[in-house]
Write an enzyme that holds these catalytic residues in place. Structure first.
Site, PDB file in Angstrom:
ATOM      1  N   GLU A  59       0.813  -1.137   0.097  1.00  0.00           N
ATOM      2  CA  GLU A  59       0.011   0.013  -0.066  1.00  0.00           C
ATOM      3  C   GLU A  59       0.869   1.124  -0.104  1.00  0.00           C
ATOM      4  OE1 GLU A  59      -3.151   1.082  -0.381  1.00  0.00           O
ATOM      5  OE2 GLU A  59      -2.205   3.064   0.027  1.00  0.00           O
ATOM      6  N   ASN A 114       5.596   1.766  -3.116  1.00  0.00           N
ATOM      7  CA  ASN A 114       4.861   1.946  -4.528  1.00  0.00           C
ATOM      8  C   ASN A 114       5.197   0.821  -5.294  1.00  0.00           C
ATOM      9  OD1 ASN A 114       4.430   2.576  -7.142  1.00  0.00           O
ATOM     10  ND2 ASN A 114       5.291   4.529  -7.114  1.00  0.00           N
ATOM     11  N   ASP A 137      -7.056   1.972  -8.400  1.00  0.00           N
ATOM     12  CA  ASP A 137      -7.531   3.436  -8.581  1.00  0.00           C
ATOM     13  C   ASP A 137      -7.567   3.199 -10.234  1.00  0.00           C
ATOM     14  OD1 ASP A 137      -7.288   4.285  -6.178  1.00  0.00           O
ATOM     15  OD2 ASP A 137      -5.130   4.721  -6.479  1.00  0.00           O
ATOM     16  N   THR A 216     -13.188  -6.961   0.630  1.00  0.00           N
ATOM     17  CA  THR A 216     -12.459  -5.740   0.964  1.00  0.00           C
ATOM     18  C   THR A 216     -13.459  -4.496   1.025  1.00  0.00           C
ATOM     19  OG1 THR A 216     -12.424  -4.884  -1.459  1.00  0.00           O
ATOM     20  CG2 THR A 216     -10.948  -6.556  -0.802  1.00  0.00           C
ATOM     21  N   GLU A 217     -12.626  -3.639   1.740  1.00  0.00           N
ATOM     22  CA  GLU A 217     -13.465  -2.331   1.925  1.00  0.00           C
ATOM     23  C   GLU A 217     -14.328  -1.775   0.777  1.00  0.00           C
ATOM     24  OE1 GLU A 217     -10.768  -3.428   3.195  1.00  0.00           O
ATOM     25  OE2 GLU A 217     -11.159  -3.455   5.676  1.00  0.00           O
TER      26      GLU A 217
END
Ligand code: SAM
Length: 243
Positions: A59, A114, A137, A216-217
């Site tokens: 993350e 990253n 994303d 997952t959230e």
């Protein structure tokens, strides 16, 4: 920005026992990698279902990765304080032939990283059986497409780290991104599409799929908002070498 991050020079430079102390000395390395793991829902969901499998989340956001680290530490502490159920205790004179599985949540960890730049620094060749890209994303604008986490260059890195037969799981609520990921992966000879139905013939992969879709959230948020999810899975295949 990731300028102030320090990265291992190679996977061989990582001491996994700092991440998974309960597995120290086993020689195990992570087999599941969750790229852009966010708040860690997948890791936590799968931890107890695959207690012998090491899993690593990546993350990039500082606070989010710190939150996941704290969450895992808290889960480990809470569960190590609970006595095991009495019916799982071996008779006092029995010496177990194999070492017992470490307590819950010992097999999950996270790095702030990253993944687009440093994925190969963490995972050696053919070390992964499952690789997750869950609600990445979208980077809608065309000039931002190069920032997408699935691209031909990155796919070569992911293929290198996966075992033959290993699975990439992708899911998104953004149709345009779903199409993008599908085109990239179908265009790569190192992967073949595998349908959900086929994966579900294997019980373990069925459990993984349930977590991918609803664990997952972000997946839960999409569900609350009544959004649609596009799931696509791909198997790492062997490529015949030309003579
Ligand atoms: N997978 C999680 C889920 O399903 O709940 C989180 C999804 S969230 C929309 C995407 C996450 O990817 C964010 O937490 C973001 O910070 C992370 N991310 C984006 N680019 C990344 C990169 N290059 N390396 C690591 N993480 C990244």
């Amino acid at each position: 920005s990731d300028h102030n991050l320090t990265y291992p020079a190679s996977p061989a430079h990582i001491d996994w026992s700092t991440h998974y102390p309960a597995f120290a000395g086993t020689g195990k390395t992570p087999e599941f990698a969750d790229v852009g793991c966010g708040f860690g829902g997948l890791l936590i969901e799968l931890s107890r279902q695959f207690p012998e499998t090491l899993m690593l989340g990546m993350e990039i956001r500082v606070q989010v990765s710190q939150y996941v680290q704290d969450r895992i530490a808290a889960l480990r502490t809470t569960h190590s304080l609970q006595p095991p159920p009495t019916d799982s205790l071996p008779p006092s004179d029995a010496s177990p032939s194999t070492s017992p599985t470490p307590g819950p949540y010992q097999n999950i960890s996270i790095v702030r990283a990253n993944a687009m730049k440093f994925f190969p620094n963490y995972f050696p060749r053919a070390s992964l059986t499952s690789l997750f890209f869950l609600f990445p994303d979208p980077h809608f604008k065309v000039r931002k497409h190069k920032a997408r986490i699935i691209s031909p260059t990155l796919l070569a890195e992911y293929a290198y780290a996966l075992k033959i037969g290993g699975i990439i799981y992708t899911i998104t609520d953004v149709e345009d991104l779903a199409e993008w990921m599908r085109v990239q992966l179908e265009g790569c000879v190192l992967f073949e599409r595998v349908e959900e139905e086929e994966l579900r013939k294997d019980e373990a992969k069925g459990k993984i799929l349930d977590a991918v879709i609803g664990g997952t959230e972000e997946g839960k948020k999409v569900e609350r908002n009544g959004g649609k999810k596009w799931l696509a899975c791909f198997r790492r295949v062997e490529v015949a070498r030309l003579a």
